[in-house]
Design an enzyme around this catalytic site. Structure first.
Site, PDB file in Angstrom:
ATOM      1  N   GLU A   1       0.730  11.973   6.165  1.00  0.00           N
ATOM      2  CA  GLU A   1       1.592  12.171   5.008  1.00  0.00           C
ATOM      3  C   GLU A   1       3.039  11.757   5.274  1.00  0.00           C
ATOM      4  OE1 GLU A   1       1.736  13.445   0.897  1.00  0.00           O
ATOM      5  OE2 GLU A   1       0.268  12.651   2.294  1.00  0.00           O
TER       6      GLU A   1
ATOM      7  N   GLU B   1       4.865   8.854   3.065  1.00  0.00           N
ATOM      8  CA  GLU B   1       6.045   9.121   2.248  1.00  0.00           C
ATOM      9  C   GLU B   1       7.190   8.169   2.577  1.00  0.00           C
ATOM     10  OE1 GLU B   1       6.657  13.266   2.974  1.00  0.00           O
ATOM     11  OE2 GLU B   1       5.326  13.890   1.353  1.00  0.00           O
TER      12      GLU B   1
ATOM     13  N   HIS C   1      10.908   2.440  -3.138  1.00  0.00           N
ATOM     14  CA  HIS C   1      11.763   3.046  -4.156  1.00  0.00           C
ATOM     15  C   HIS C   1      13.240   2.752  -3.899  1.00  0.00           C
ATOM     16  CE1 HIS C   1       9.007   5.869  -6.500  1.00  0.00           C
ATOM     17  NE2 HIS C   1       8.214   5.175  -5.696  1.00  0.00           N
TER      18      HIS C   1
ATOM     19  N   GLY D   1      19.730  -2.562  -4.347  1.00  0.00           N
ATOM     20  CA  GLY D   1      18.451  -2.922  -3.738  1.00  0.00           C
ATOM     21  C   GLY D   1      18.199  -2.152  -2.459  1.00  0.00           C
TER      22      GLY D   1
ATOM     23  N   ASP E   1      19.437  -0.826   0.080  1.00  0.00           N
ATOM     24  CA  ASP E   1      20.793  -0.500   0.540  1.00  0.00           C
ATOM     25  C   ASP E   1      20.923   0.905   1.110  1.00  0.00           C
ATOM     26  OD1 ASP E   1      20.557   1.014  -1.750  1.00  0.00           O
ATOM     27  OD2 ASP E   1      22.275   0.135  -2.797  1.00  0.00           O
TER      28      ASP E   1
ATOM     29  N   THR F   1      -6.299   4.287   6.605  1.00  0.00           N
ATOM     30  CA  THR F   1      -6.479   2.939   7.140  1.00  0.00           C
ATOM     31  C   THR F   1      -6.014   1.923   6.097  1.00  0.00           C
ATOM     32  OG1 THR F   1      -8.776   2.820   6.355  1.00  0.00           O
ATOM     33  CG2 THR F   1      -8.419   3.584   8.612  1.00  0.00           C
TER      34      THR F   1
ATOM     35  N   ASP G   1      -6.798  -0.973   4.454  1.00  0.00           N
ATOM     36  CA  ASP G   1      -7.964  -1.814   4.196  1.00  0.00           C
ATOM     37  C   ASP G   1      -8.020  -2.166   2.715  1.00  0.00           C
ATOM     38  OD1 ASP G   1      -8.921   0.475   2.902  1.00  0.00           O
ATOM     39  OD2 ASP G   1     -10.188   1.081   4.584  1.00  0.00           O
TER      40      ASP G   1
END
Length: 382
Positions: free
Chosen positions: A59, A63, A70, A86, A88, A220, A222
């Site tokens: 996790e 994240e 984002h 952007g 930054d 994984t 994939d």
């Protein structure tokens, strides 16, 4: 361009490296790098692995990978520089502003987790920290490409404005327009970036369930997500009528093992005439998918910056864990009959086998197959 030629072109673009320069150096630990400025990232990588990720595609890694996107996509050619810079690091510089945007719900965990590293490794800009941490995080996911990392992004002075992050309830047209406005991304590059959903889970789309995966193999890197999004939906892993969610083919859960969640945007992109063939082309094409993702990420990670002003420090990104030696397969109880109507008629769908089992696949909550996962959570302002 034929898909075979496209594969070769993407693979070539993804492995291109800057040649060693006169500034090449040997770091204190003995690592040879193309530029002495890259040496500072070696102890950072070690610190991230030992303190935060613990070598796991879990996790905390998921994240931070989400955070790289984002942070970087918050830029707009049409709105101008005041809309955002952007890639930054503004998420870290303004931790009580951007993480509170609705599209960034839940991202405060990764922001808070990286803030101590920003303070400890204070010669590295927040912008570089976000993108480098994402590259280190991804290296823990078997099958992932070794991402390019360009160093030298300056610290930002303003937060991004709200409304620049694509959301799962957005139409395909709106998503493609947002990516075009952010950095002239093609529909193929948009789909390529969504390979990140093979190592992604959601907490906030349906807040009644925790860490709902987007495919059956969330630890994984994939091509399962590109297969499973094409299957017919049968139910929801938690409650229904959630914004941005449609029925999933594997909704069954047990205890902390949460069933698969399907985002409305993934469903739509897999079926829209502008993107369906790109989506379908990744099914069971591990190397093509990984190379395409790497190339698109190289573009995303420097949004707002001139490539010529940055230093190629890709050689300090950890070598990823090798791919799991398993082709794409239909999950247990699923097969060709469970495929939804395929929009793309130009490509022959690959012949795939089904995993054994008479009951629907249960997706493990943790990479070790257990219900209790290693994890780190630092307190912070976000």
């Amino acid at each position: 361009m034929a898909f075979g030629s496209l594969l070769a072109f993407v693979a070539l673009a993804a492995i291109t490296r800057a040649a060693p320069t006169a500034e090449s150096a040997v770091c204190p630990d003995g690592t040879r790098v193309t530029n002495a400025a890259c040496c500072a990232f070696i102890p950072l990588a070690q610190d991230l692995q030992e303190t935060l990720f613990q070598g796991d595609c879990g996790e905390d890694a998921h994240e931070v990978i989400r955070l790289t996107f984002h942070d970087a996509i918050a830029i707009s050619q049409s709105l101008g520089p005041q809309a955002g810079g952007g890639a930054d690091g503004s998420m870290l510089h303004f931790p009580t502003i951007e993480p509170n945007f609705s599209a960034n719900s839940g991202i405060d965990d990764s922001v808070n987790n990286l803030l101590p590293f920003m303070q400890k490794h204070d010669t590295i800009s927040a912008a570089d920290l976000v993108q480098f941490a994402g590259a280190v995080a991804l290296s823990n996911c078997p099958g992932a490409p070794r991402l390019e990392f360009m160093a030298g992004r300056p610290n930002t002075t303003i937060p991004a404005v709200e409304g620049l992050i694509p959301e799962p309830q957005d139409s395909v047209t709106k998503i493609l327009q947002r990516f075009e406005d952010a950095g002239n991304f093609s529909p193929f590059e948009v789909v390529s970036l969504l390979a990140s959903h093979t190592v992604a889970r959601a907490d906030k789309v349906d807040e009644t369930i925790d860490a709902a995966p987007f495919d059956s193999t969330p630890f994984t890197f994939d091509t399962q997500v590109f297969l499973e999004v094409l299957l017919k939906g049968t139910g929801f892993p938690g409650s229904n009528n959630n914004t941005g969610e449609v029925m999933s083919p594997l909704p069954l859960g047990s205890g902390s093992d949460t069933g698969e969640m399907r985002l409305q945007s993934d469903f739509a992109l897999a079926r829209d005439e502008r993107t369906a063939c790109f989506w379908q082309s990744f099914v069971n094409e591990q190397e093509f998918m990984a190379a395409s993702f790497k190339a698109a990420m190289a573009k995303l990670a420097i949004l707002g910056h001139s490539r010529s002003s940055l230093i190629d420090c890709s050689d300090v990104v950890p070598v990823p864990k090798p791919a799991v030696n398993k082709p794409a397969t239909f999950p247990a109880t699923k097969g060709p009959k469970d495929l939804d109507t395929l929009t793309c008629k130009a490509l022959k769908f690959p012949t795939l086998t089904s995993d054994p089992g008479a009951t629907e696949t249960l997706i493990p909550h943790c990479s070790n197959g257990g219900m209790s996962c290693p994890g780190v959570q630092f307190d912070g302002p976000a």
